[in-house]
Design an enzyme around this catalytic site. Sequence first.
Site, PDB file in Angstrom:
ATOM      1  N   ARG A  40       7.287  -8.821   3.066  1.00 60.20           N
ATOM      2  CA  ARG A  40       7.762  -8.996   1.700  1.00 60.20           C
ATOM      3  C   ARG A  40       9.354  -8.565   1.588  1.00 60.20           C
ATOM      4  NH1 ARG A  40       9.809  -5.913  -0.848  1.00 60.20           N
ATOM      5  NH2 ARG A  40       8.250  -4.369  -0.672  1.00 60.20           N
ATOM      6  N   ILE A  77      19.504  -0.774   6.626  1.00 56.82           N
ATOM      7  CA  ILE A  77      19.763  -2.110   6.206  1.00 56.82           C
ATOM      8  C   ILE A  77      18.776  -2.987   6.756  1.00 56.82           C
ATOM      9  CG2 ILE A  77      21.546  -4.032   5.961  1.00 56.82           C
ATOM     10  CD1 ILE A  77      22.209  -1.307   4.227  1.00 56.82           C
ATOM     11  N   LEU A 121      19.464  -5.281  -7.361  1.00 50.91           N
ATOM     12  CA  LEU A 121      18.426  -4.425  -6.943  1.00 50.91           C
ATOM     13  C   LEU A 121      17.310  -4.644  -8.168  1.00 50.91           C
ATOM     14  CD1 LEU A 121      20.261  -1.152  -6.056  1.00 50.91           C
ATOM     15  CD2 LEU A 121      19.059  -2.716  -4.510  1.00 50.91           C
ATOM     16  N   ASP A 157      -8.840   7.263   3.940  1.00 51.68           N
ATOM     17  CA  ASP A 157      -9.726   8.308   3.919  1.00 51.68           C
ATOM     18  C   ASP A 157     -11.203   7.941   3.957  1.00 51.68           C
ATOM     19  OD1 ASP A 157     -10.587  11.219   3.390  1.00 51.68           O
ATOM     20  OD2 ASP A 157     -11.333  10.371   1.576  1.00 51.68           O
ATOM     21  N   LEU A 173     -12.064   5.257   5.036  1.00 53.69           N
ATOM     22  CA  LEU A 173     -12.463   4.468   6.337  1.00 53.69           C
ATOM     23  C   LEU A 173     -12.647   5.638   7.461  1.00 53.69           C
ATOM     24  CD1 LEU A 173      -9.511   1.963   6.518  1.00 53.69           C
ATOM     25  CD2 LEU A 173     -11.957   1.386   6.035  1.00 53.69           C
ATOM     26  N   GLU A 184      15.163   0.968  -2.436  1.00 52.73           N
ATOM     27  CA  GLU A 184      15.541   0.240  -3.735  1.00 52.73           C
ATOM     28  C   GLU A 184      15.040   1.326  -5.193  1.00 52.73           C
ATOM     29  OE1 GLU A 184      15.883  -3.616  -4.131  1.00 52.73           O
ATOM     30  OE2 GLU A 184      15.586  -3.869  -2.277  1.00 52.73           O
ATOM     31  N   ASP A 206      11.618   9.133  -7.865  1.00 54.74           N
ATOM     32  CA  ASP A 206      12.103  10.036  -8.547  1.00 54.74           C
ATOM     33  C   ASP A 206      13.409   9.690  -9.482  1.00 54.74           C
ATOM     34  OD1 ASP A 206      10.367  12.031  -7.834  1.00 54.74           O
ATOM     35  OD2 ASP A 206      11.832  12.989  -6.560  1.00 54.74           O
TER      36      ASP A 206
END
Lengths: 250, 389
Positions: free
Chosen positions: B95, B168, B244, B341, B343, B368, B372
């Site tokens: 993606r 990058i 962005l 967990d 699994l 991106e 925060d």
Amino acid sequence: MKIVACIKRVPATDVQAKVAADAKSLDSAGYQYMTSFYDEIAVEEAIKTKEAKGGDVTILTISSKDATKEVRECIAKGADGGVILVDEDWMNRDCRATAKALASKLTEMGAELVFMGRVATDRDNASVGPMVATYLDWACVTNVVELEVGDGEATAKRETEAGLETVRVTLPAVITCDKGLNEPRYAGLKGIMAAKKKPLEEAACEAADNQAQVLSLVLPPPRAEGRVIGEGADAVPALIDALRNEAQVL
Amino acid sequence: MDPYKQLDFFALEDQFTEDERMVRDAVRTWVSERFLPLVQAHYEAGTFPMELVPELAELGVFGSNLPEEYGCAGLNNVCYGMICRELERGDSGLRSFVSVQGSLVMWPIYAYGTEEQKREWLPKLASGQAIGCFGLTEPDFGSNPGGMTTVAKKDGDGYVLNGRKMWITNGTVSDVAIVWAKLDGEVRGFVVPCDLPGFSAPEQKHKFSLRASVTSELVLEDVRVPASAIFPEIKGLRGPLQCLTQARYGIAWGATGAAEACFSEGLAYSKEREVFGKPLAGMQLAQKKLADMATQITLGQLMMLRLGRLKDEGTMTHSQVSMAKRNNVHMALECARTVRDMLGANGISLEFHTGRHMCNLESVITYEGTHDIHTLAIGHEVSGIPAYR
């Protein structure tokens, strides 16, 4: 050349089969649908034939109106248009009624070469292709794994139990397509957008009454649980005995 | 159709048009058949499957929401979102590749570029003949890009660029970079071919996250570009930040795909795995985990459907995108950790997908706009008081 690929909208492979209250049909509530696997091969061969020899490809199906998604997905791969013969009871239509309705529409469309899947993955009859050819009085080659279309004729290789058979037919003809004939392409996003602008006709389906009547539908019994015969080499004689006398596969 | 079953607890299927579902199914099938069989080996090798780039282009996923006149598919933004969701069900690296190419390279060329720049680059980028990258972040300036030290100087009829960019995506494999640099103290964007003298893009190795993705530095040492390389109108941080917003929109959709992939794996495993004589999924603690995940994923799906419709109406705001990116990536990471967990020891094996998603999402929650920073963007929006100034 007027090429037609016939497709069947079948329940998606992961749906859970449930018998309806009439005990004769499947309860289709909540079903997701898809184009039958072998029909995707038929669509690919139709488009490949158009790309090599010219002409145009129409996707033809008998289904409820909800089949627009499946038909448009096939158009998006490179067909020129589609026709849905609208029949809300398409799931329960027998092979003869289906073939008669398709043959009648194919005549009206002026079809010259028709592709279908070898068999639909829901009912497994493998009958509609040959029956359509019979009603049209055309040649039919089934289970085709290799095809070369020439001028007014085609040479096909077909898988038989005895081996590979090579057949030459004059057109028009019905070709039923088997795995291995081609690798169906993906519908690209540009194709999906282009498919919106191509004609998709909804026509009334004048299907004959079913000649074959389903009397009852019973799901296969659940598989019996497996049995551990023993462990290690000592268990081999008992295993052979079970395979020979219980399972009767040796 | 692929047998992959996506969670659809609130019956959202009929909220999407037939075209949108067709686009989703096309990408879903491609990811299942072509990408998933390869991803484990590439993840272990630390490589992106470049051999699939022509297929991605043929599928039409690069810049898919840009107009057809530039070789793109002209899809709406809900379709673009659903593409990101399906791609990230495969891997965040996949993606990311498509997000960078479409939202961070093609979109700014389309939105800010001259007609000449659009005609030169968009068809090549849509067809995968050219790969692009986006150079904003620097070694010392991530959340505060306004402090960037990369500079452009007017030199005769062109510009000379100097500086370093870091983290990058696709840098090393790119043919063109969108480079943001200060010209006379003001942030400007440049379309920089990567074969110019002075331009290099060494790969950043030794990552434990986004391993099936190329991450690079961009080094610009007296890179001379013609006057036609600059975006003529857009000035200031608004330029890169609007890019962005486009990319984050896709990330917010994509994160639901990663969460759905983990949930699907955890659900299937817990129904099959027997513990203490019954399926793990029949245990109360496991059911709490499944119920929490199903709820959070459904909330994320609802948010994205609404955000997509707002974007198509032209009323989406960057704060809404911040909320969606922040919520969904955090939600996806929590789902990945939870399923990892569930699994048990299998959860650390790359033969299962969840561990890979979990490691990837540690990058996605940072890039991106960190979690925060998006918190502060939302706080700014609701209070009217910026906390970062």
